[in-house]
Design an enzyme around this catalytic site. Structure first.
Site, mmCIF file in Angstrom:
data_model
loop_
_atom_site.group_PDB
_atom_site.id
_atom_site.type_symbol
_atom_site.label_atom_id
_atom_site.label_comp_id
_atom_site.label_asym_id
_atom_site.label_seq_id
_atom_site.Cartn_x
_atom_site.Cartn_y
_atom_site.Cartn_z
ATOM 1 N N GLN B 142 40.280 44.650 21.964
ATOM 2 C CA GLN B 142 39.861 44.194 23.279
ATOM 3 C C GLN B 142 40.021 45.337 24.287
ATOM 4 O OE1 GLN B 142 42.800 41.919 25.258
ATOM 5 N NE2 GLN B 142 41.405 40.299 25.862
ATOM 6 N N SER B 145 42.099 45.930 29.539
ATOM 7 C CA SER B 145 43.055 46.492 30.497
ATOM 8 C C SER B 145 42.805 47.960 30.746
ATOM 9 C CB SER B 145 44.481 46.321 29.975
ATOM 10 O OG SER B 145 44.827 44.977 29.952
ATOM 11 N N SER B 178 45.794 46.866 21.523
ATOM 12 C CA SER B 178 46.368 46.645 20.194
ATOM 13 C C SER B 178 45.313 46.927 19.143
ATOM 14 C CB SER B 178 46.810 45.187 20.018
ATOM 15 O OG SER B 178 47.650 44.810 21.057
ATOM 16 N N GLU B 261 42.435 33.568 24.612
ATOM 17 C CA GLU B 261 43.742 34.229 24.534
ATOM 18 C C GLU B 261 44.846 33.211 24.761
ATOM 19 O OE1 GLU B 261 44.297 37.489 27.248
ATOM 20 O OE2 GLU B 261 46.102 38.120 26.191
ATOM 21 N N GLU B 388 54.590 35.507 35.317
ATOM 22 C CA GLU B 388 54.112 35.026 36.619
ATOM 23 C C GLU B 388 52.729 34.394 36.494
ATOM 24 O OE1 GLU B 388 55.604 37.928 36.054
ATOM 25 O OE2 GLU B 388 57.462 37.526 37.139
#
Lengths: 371, 415
Positions: B142, B145, B178, B261, B388
């Site tokens: 993926q 990020s 990953s 996810e 969070e």
């Protein structure tokens, strides 16, 4: 017998409906300042219409033969509504003590009245130290001939102790801690109400001055009986606590959705949102722990004693957290007498400490795990 | 249990019984014997890691041949066409067996990217990659990020511009990827319209990882191992048929992946980590360290075990719901939150009991090894959605609390 999921949902909704009608906040507030601290008419209706006192009692004694799973649903709802009723003392403490003692004659004598809602009952173990450990019992029983006994001593923290018709008492004989049955009209018995942190659960101090009593179960079996009763009672209390915690969460969330500050609902602030999420985590764990313990109790699983200790510890903490944060989310209004939040706070702290408190049940858990 | 679920569970057991053994009990132990590794992240030497990938692919192939390769997928791509509840039930049963760890294929590729390709890709990409992925032939990663876009994923800056032949040219840097080193394809979010509000200028592409200009560099973590990678994209050319969804419509694609996810939460208790929360193991450790009667430690141990055991009860409850064909509610998210917290508390409890033996290695069995777990725990509060973000999800989706007021950019994308 175990009710399936839909039957449990039905039981929950009929008990909730009943309590919304019979035990709204005004009723709770009125009863917590009266004596007796429950409404006998409502208790009779709970017995006649919903058959609550006999729900988890064996059919041979006039009960409906369900178990802790079903009783747990009732206790969750009762805890949620802060219902002032002899439910916990009669059905959880006393009836379970009679069953744990395995005394068929005593069960046949007392349980049908309990199941029918005619007899209220309680269990007197703790003395001034508040400990529920039978080894700490100093009240004494001596033989009085013809298989009768006489009790001497004092019991404290006796739930519904001024009103219960039947009082089961742990007292010491030469054989060790033993369980006895005492009629509340017996001569030599005096009961005075104790001032309580949680006004919705009445407690009393009982003084026994040569009070006639009947042995329940074997002489010296009090320790074994109490071990079983404490596991069952902790599981029942955990259900009550989980119900109260869920109610605190719901109240907080409702308030956070509608209360505006700084031009937006306070629930849109991450600090408040996370507080509510933390409460949800506690409540979900509490429900899982108490319902699993109830299930294992009914399955007579060897995992029950551990699960019961986990449920008690987990639900005690969850309720305390939820009750504290509920006041915090409500802000200034949360700590007024008029707002119900303090009633839950009081119940949460009182329930957490009823059987000895965190230090005691932590050790009980480690002991059960062989640590 | 509902009859169809019962039949399915029995079929799963027949398949697993025929191919693998049951998982050995990792919580039972004799102090001082066996492997004392407490590593959470695998930090294997390259050869062993390649062997692990090979075994994962092989097990996936066997699953696929027996109809369990893609339980929720459509039959035309080799799927079984069953529900997510069947899928979760399969996982729950499989966890009782000693199968190869297929995390390298499953967590990101099969769990998140596969469903996204199915929902948004064009036909050639679906035909080419979906069967390959679920057969174990292709691994996917993926590429979301970036150094400047973590929880706020809509801030991606990797650029994609049209080339002269209608293809796209990608330039930028991705991070925390990953399995990139083993992947054949990567799902990339790119910025195609810098002028548009940030959610509206993003386009998603499937990038062949062997394309010229793709460079994978291992990223070393605080554990010392390198489970993640940085991926540099320099003039990487991607054909337009590898685009997922509309041009500038990539945010919808990203949401599909993120939704999946959340559904791919790890199950607790697998591998040596179960030992960290095992009462027997912790009890043995207290004896071995002579902290047996330390009252403060005992109180902490009890608190720790209450949470670990209550979380187990929560998982058991979710599992029973699955078996009767009901989707679990908040249990899975709560379980994910508790998983990280329980392991964190266990690691700190044990290292505090060990005292100085946790700061330098005496060579004593089962002591310094715990630092491997300790150093992994901070990551558990961040991976797969920070604590969070998870709490926001619980508060907004489960409790129905209002969202934070929208930022200017987000307001603009509202219909």
């Amino acid at each position: 017998m175990t009710a399936d999921e839909s039957a449990l949902r039905e039981l929950r909704s009929s008990v909730r409906e009943f309590l919304e009608d019979k035990s709204p906040e005004e009723a709770v507030r009125k009863l917590m300042e009266s004596e007796p601290r429950f409404d006998p008419a409502v208790w009779a209706q709970a017995a006649d219409q919903l058959r609550l006192p006999g729900l988890a009692l064996p059919e041979e004694y006039g009960g409906d033969g369900f178990g802790m799973v079903e009783l747990g649903v009732v206790l969750e709802e009762s805890g949620r509504a802060l219902w002032c009723a002899p439910l916990f003392a009669t059905v959880v403490l006393a009836a379970q003590a009679l069953l744990a003692a395995g005394d068929a004659a005593a069960c046949a004598q007392h349980l049908p009245g309990i199941a029918a809602g005619r007899t209220t009952a309680t269990l007197a173990v703790a003395e001034d130290s508040g400990s529920w450990d039978p080894a700490m019992v100093s009240a004494r029983a001596v033989p009085a001939g013809n298989g009768r006994w006489k009790l001497r001593g004092r019991k404290s923290f006796v739930v519904d102790g001024t009103t219960a018709d039947l009082i089961l008492v742990v007292a010491r004989t030469v054989a060790g801690p033993s369980l006895f049955a005492v009629d509340r009209m017996a001569t030599g018995l005096t009961a005075e109400p104790m001032e309580t942190l949680d006004a919705t659960r009445a407690m009393a101090r009982l003084t026994f001055d040569a009070v006639p009593a009947t042995l329940v179960g074997a002489e010296g079996a009090g320790g074994r009986i109490m071990a079983r009763v404490l596991d069952t009672a902790s599981t029942g209390l955990a259900a009550e606590q989980a119900g109260g915690a869920r109610r605190c969460l719901e109240t907080s969330v409702d308030h956070a959705r509608v209360r505006h500050q700084f031009g937006r609902p306070i629930g849109s602030f991450q600090a408040v949102k996370h507080k509510c999420a933390d409460m949800l985590v506690q409540v979900e764990l509490a429900e899982a722990a108490s319902r699993e313990a109830a299930r294992l109790a009914d399955d007579e699983s060897e995992g029950f004693p551990v699960a019961s200790a986990v449920a008690h510890a987990c639900c005690s903490r969850a309720y305390m957290v939820a009750a504290m944060e509920n006041i915090q989310v409500h802000g200034g209004i949360g700590f007024t007498w008029e707002h119900p939040a303090h009633l839950y706070f009081r119940r949460a702290k009182s329930s957490q400490l009823l059987f000895g408190g965190p230090a005691v049940y932590h050790e009980r858990l480690l002991d059960r795990l062989g640590i | 249990m509902r009859q169809d679920m019962q039949d399915f569970a029995a079929e799963v057991r027949r398949f697993l019984d025929a191919h693998v053994a049951k998982t050995p009990d990792r919580t039972a132990l004799t102090w001082g014997e066996g492997d004392d590794s407490m590593a959470y992240f695998s930090s294997l030497p390259p050869e062993e890691e390649r062997e692990q990938v090979r075994r994962a692919r092989e097990w996936q192939r066997i699953r696929h041949e027996n109809g369990f390769g893609w339980i929720t997928g459509p039959q035309e791509y080799g799927g079984r066409g069953l529900t997510p509840v069947h899928d979760l039930l399969y996982d729950a049963i499989e966890s009782e067996y000693d199968v190869a760890d297929t995390g390298v294929l499953g967590v990101v590729g099969l769990g998140m990217i596969g469903p996204t390709i199915l929902a948004h890709a064009q036909s050639p990409v679906k035909d080419r990659w979906l069967p390959a992925m679920y057969r174990g032939d292709a691994i996917a990663c993926q590429l979301f990020s970036e150094p400047g876009a973590g929880s706020d994923l809509a801030s991606v800056a990797t650029r994609a511009v049209r080339g002269s032949g209608g293809e796209w040219v990608l330039n930028g840097q991705k991070v925390w990827t990953s399995v990139a080193q083993h992947s054949q394809i990567g799902l990339a979010l790119t910025r195609t319209n810098p002028e548009a509000p940030k959610h509206r200028g993003i386009t998603a592409f499937l990038v062949p990882m062997d394309a010229p200009g793709v460079e994978v560099r291992p990223l070393r973590q605080m554990t010392g191992g390198a489970d993640f990678n940085e991926v540099f994209l320099t003039d990487v050319r991607v054909p337009d048929d590898h685009r997922l969804g509309e041009v500038d419509g990539g945010w919808t694609v990203a949401l599909t992946t993120l939704m999946n996810e959340r559904a791919t939460v790890g199950s607790e208790g697998a591998g040596p980590v179960a030992a960290a929360l095992s009462p027997d193991r912790l009890s043995a450790l207290m004896r071995a360290t002579w902290t047996w009667d330390d009252r403060a430690l005992r109180a902490r141990l009890a608190e720790l075990l209450v949470d670990a055991l209550a979380t187990e009860h929560l998982n058991a409850r979710a599992l029973r719901k699955l078996r009767s064909g009901v989707s679990p509610g908040a249990e899975m998210s709560v379980s994910k939150l508790m998983y990280g917290q329980n392991l964190t508390r266990a690691a700190h409890f044990v290292t505090d009991a060990l005292g100085p033996r946790a700061i330098a290695d005496t060579g004593q069995w089962g002591t310094y090894a715990w630092t491997e777990l300790l150093l992994a725990t901070p990551a558990l509060r961040i991976l797969g959605g920070t604590e969070e973000i998870m709490k926001n999800i619980l508060a907004e989706r489960v409790l129905g609390l209002p969202k934070e007021p929208a930022t200017t950019a987000a307001k603009e994308v509202r219909p």
